[in-house]
Scaffold this motif. Structure first.
Motif, mmCIF file in Angstrom:
data_model
loop_
_atom_site.group_PDB
_atom_site.id
_atom_site.type_symbol
_atom_site.label_atom_id
_atom_site.label_comp_id
_atom_site.label_asym_id
_atom_site.label_seq_id
_atom_site.Cartn_x
_atom_site.Cartn_y
_atom_site.Cartn_z
ATOM 1 N N HIS A 6 5.995 34.092 50.921
ATOM 2 C CA HIS A 6 5.131 33.271 51.776
ATOM 3 C C HIS A 6 4.608 32.057 51.009
ATOM 4 N N GLU A 7 4.188 32.264 49.766
ATOM 5 C CA GLU A 7 3.623 31.154 48.999
ATOM 6 C C GLU A 7 4.712 30.188 48.533
ATOM 7 N N ILE A 8 5.897 30.696 48.228
ATOM 8 C CA ILE A 8 7.016 29.810 47.890
ATOM 9 C C ILE A 8 7.372 28.943 49.093
ATOM 10 N N GLN A 9 7.421 29.552 50.277
ATOM 11 C CA GLN A 9 7.725 28.786 51.486
ATOM 12 C C GLN A 9 6.694 27.690 51.712
ATOM 13 N N SER A 10 5.426 27.990 51.422
ATOM 14 C CA SER A 10 4.380 26.981 51.621
ATOM 15 C C SER A 10 4.574 25.799 50.682
ATOM 16 N N VAL A 11 5.111 26.043 49.477
ATOM 17 C CA VAL A 11 5.401 24.954 48.539
ATOM 18 C C VAL A 11 6.476 24.039 49.119
ATOM 19 N N PHE A 12 7.525 24.624 49.667
ATOM 20 C CA PHE A 12 8.613 23.824 50.229
ATOM 21 C C PHE A 12 8.192 23.104 51.511
ATOM 22 N N ASP A 13 7.185 23.632 52.193
ATOM 23 C CA ASP A 13 6.739 23.018 53.448
ATOM 24 C C ASP A 13 5.881 21.777 53.231
ATOM 25 N N GLN A 14 5.389 21.576 52.021
ATOM 26 C CA GLN A 14 4.547 20.407 51.766
ATOM 27 C C GLN A 14 5.396 19.133 51.777
ATOM 28 N N PRO A 15 4.828 18.015 52.259
ATOM 29 C CA PRO A 15 5.611 16.775 52.362
ATOM 30 C C PRO A 15 6.005 16.220 50.996
ATOM 31 N N ILE A 16 7.160 15.560 50.966
ATOM 32 C CA ILE A 16 7.692 14.914 49.765
ATOM 33 C C ILE A 16 7.863 13.424 50.072
ATOM 34 N N PRO A 17 7.490 12.523 49.161
ATOM 35 C CA PRO A 17 7.726 11.088 49.406
ATOM 36 C C PRO A 17 9.197 10.817 49.701
ATOM 37 N N ALA A 18 9.459 10.025 50.721
ATOM 38 C CA ALA A 18 10.841 9.807 51.164
ATOM 39 C C ALA A 18 11.558 8.715 50.382
ATOM 40 N N ASN A 19 10.822 7.800 49.774
ATOM 41 C CA ASN A 19 11.445 6.604 49.191
ATOM 42 C C ASN A 19 11.647 6.718 47.681
ATOM 43 N N ILE A 20 11.886 7.938 47.183
ATOM 44 C CA ILE A 20 12.142 8.128 45.754
ATOM 45 C C ILE A 20 13.473 8.850 45.582
ATOM 46 N N PRO A 21 14.135 8.700 44.422
ATOM 47 C CA PRO A 21 15.424 9.362 44.202
ATOM 48 C C PRO A 21 15.287 10.887 44.187
ATOM 49 N N LEU A 22 16.434 11.561 44.311
ATOM 50 C CA LEU A 22 16.446 13.018 44.344
ATOM 51 C C LEU A 22 15.831 13.611 43.077
ATOM 52 N N ARG A 23 16.103 12.993 41.931
ATOM 53 C CA ARG A 23 15.552 13.504 40.666
ATOM 54 C C ARG A 23 14.029 13.614 40.749
ATOM 55 N N GLU A 24 13.375 12.566 41.235
ATOM 56 C CA GLU A 24 11.919 12.576 41.321
ATOM 57 C C GLU A 24 11.432 13.571 42.374
ATOM 58 N N LYS A 25 12.204 13.722 43.446
ATOM 59 C CA LYS A 25 11.828 14.705 44.468
ATOM 60 C C LYS A 25 11.868 16.120 43.892
ATOM 61 N N LEU A 26 12.898 16.407 43.105
ATOM 62 C CA LEU A 26 13.014 17.735 42.504
ATOM 63 C C LEU A 26 11.925 17.966 41.459
ATOM 64 N N LEU A 27 11.566 16.935 40.714
ATOM 65 C CA LEU A 27 10.468 17.075 39.754
ATOM 66 C C LEU A 27 9.133 17.263 40.475
ATOM 67 N N PHE A 28 8.988 16.601 41.611
ATOM 68 C CA PHE A 28 7.804 16.780 42.453
ATOM 69 C C PHE A 28 7.706 18.244 42.881
ATOM 70 N N LEU A 29 8.833 18.801 43.336
ATOM 71 C CA LEU A 29 8.889 20.201 43.754
ATOM 72 C C LEU A 29 8.618 21.133 42.575
ATOM 73 N N PHE A 30 9.180 20.798 41.423
ATOM 74 C CA PHE A 30 8.968 21.591 40.209
ATOM 75 C C PHE A 30 7.481 21.674 39.864
ATOM 76 N N GLU A 31 6.770 20.550 39.935
ATOM 77 C CA GLU A 31 5.340 20.537 39.614
ATOM 78 C C GLU A 31 4.566 21.462 40.550
ATOM 79 N N ARG A 32 4.935 21.463 41.812
ATOM 80 C CA ARG A 32 4.256 22.332 42.773
ATOM 81 C C ARG A 32 4.539 23.805 42.473
ATOM 82 N N GLN A 33 5.781 24.101 42.094
ATOM 83 C CA GLN A 33 6.119 25.482 41.773
ATOM 84 C C GLN A 33 5.413 25.937 40.500
ATOM 85 N N LEU A 34 5.272 25.028 39.549
ATOM 86 C CA LEU A 34 4.550 25.357 38.322
ATOM 87 C C LEU A 34 3.080 25.634 38.628
ATOM 88 N N GLU A 35 2.507 24.840 39.512
ATOM 89 C CA GLU A 35 1.113 25.064 39.914
ATOM 90 C C GLU A 35 0.951 26.449 40.542
#
Length: 213
Positions: free
Chosen positions: A87-116
């Motif tokens: 449930h908590e992992i799904q909530s991390v993926f459900d949070q919005p991600i900036p659309a105008n950045i490359p995939l690398r930055e999007k994945l690092l954004f996701l990584f930071e949320r998972q680390l939190e």
């Protein structure tokens, strides 16, 4: 208005159907989460096999009889932990991600949320990454994480960023990579090291995906 909860009556898992009032339902949910978090601490400290229901009850501050009102066995608690993590992992993926950045930055954004989330749920994260919380009867965390990551890649990767490799395959690579580094992080407890190593490995994967075959 009462809430009807099929398959769980808030006190044990035996009833097929029961009506639970909203306030009582919230109390039950809080108590179950307290017990799950206490169980995660006990499992992380002494190992799943060695921990008894009585020890979990003491860790949670309940009597053994009270504990059995919410969970009938360690196996049911383990399944509850898996469901909580999912449930908590799904909530991390459900949070919005900036659309105008490359995939690398999007994945690092996701990584930071998972680390939190891992910091917040360190005991449970340890059980997950060491394989103690794995596949319950209805909850395969590994498969669910891969599916969530594949969906993330389908939604956020621009044309060419995956080099024609199916999102499901890239998701399996990234999931395996993340699990390996998170397991090491549990021992090091060094966020800077984890981010540096994950970023380095992510760059290697993304460069490989963009390279011509």
């Amino acid at each position: 208005m009462a809430v009807v909860k099929p398959g769980f009556d808030g006190l044990n898992g035996d009833s097929a159907r029961m009506t639970v009032h909203p306030r009582r339902a919230r109390e039950i949910a809080r108590t179950r989460q307290d017990i799950l978090e206490a169980a995660a601490r006990a499992f992380a400290r002494n190992g799943y096999q060695a921990v008894t229901m009585q020890e979990i009850a003491r860790e949670a501050g309940y009597t053994a009889a009270s504990l059995y009102s919410y969970f009938s066995s360690k196996e049911e608690i383990l399944t509850g932990l898996a469901e909580l993590v999912l449930h908590e992992i799904q909530s991390v993926f459900d949070q919005p991600i900036p659309a105008n950045i490359p995939l690398r930055e999007k994945l690092l954004f996701l990584f930071e949320r998972q680390l939190e989330l891992a910091r917040k749920r360190k005991e449970i994260a340890g059980l997950v990454h060491m394989g103690v919380v794995a596949a319950g009867d209805h909850c395969d965390l590994h498969r669910e994480r891969v599916d969530l990551l594949a969906e993330f890649l389908r939604d956020h990767a621009r044309p060419g960023e995956l080099g024609g490799v199916p999102p499901e395959d890239v998701a399996m690579m990234l999931n395996g990579l993340g699990a390996t580094y998170f397991l090491e992080w549990l021992h090091r407890e060094d966020d800077v090291w984890l981010k540096e190593k994950f970023t380095q490995a992510l760059d290697v994967i993304l460069r490989g995906l963009r390279s011509p075959g």
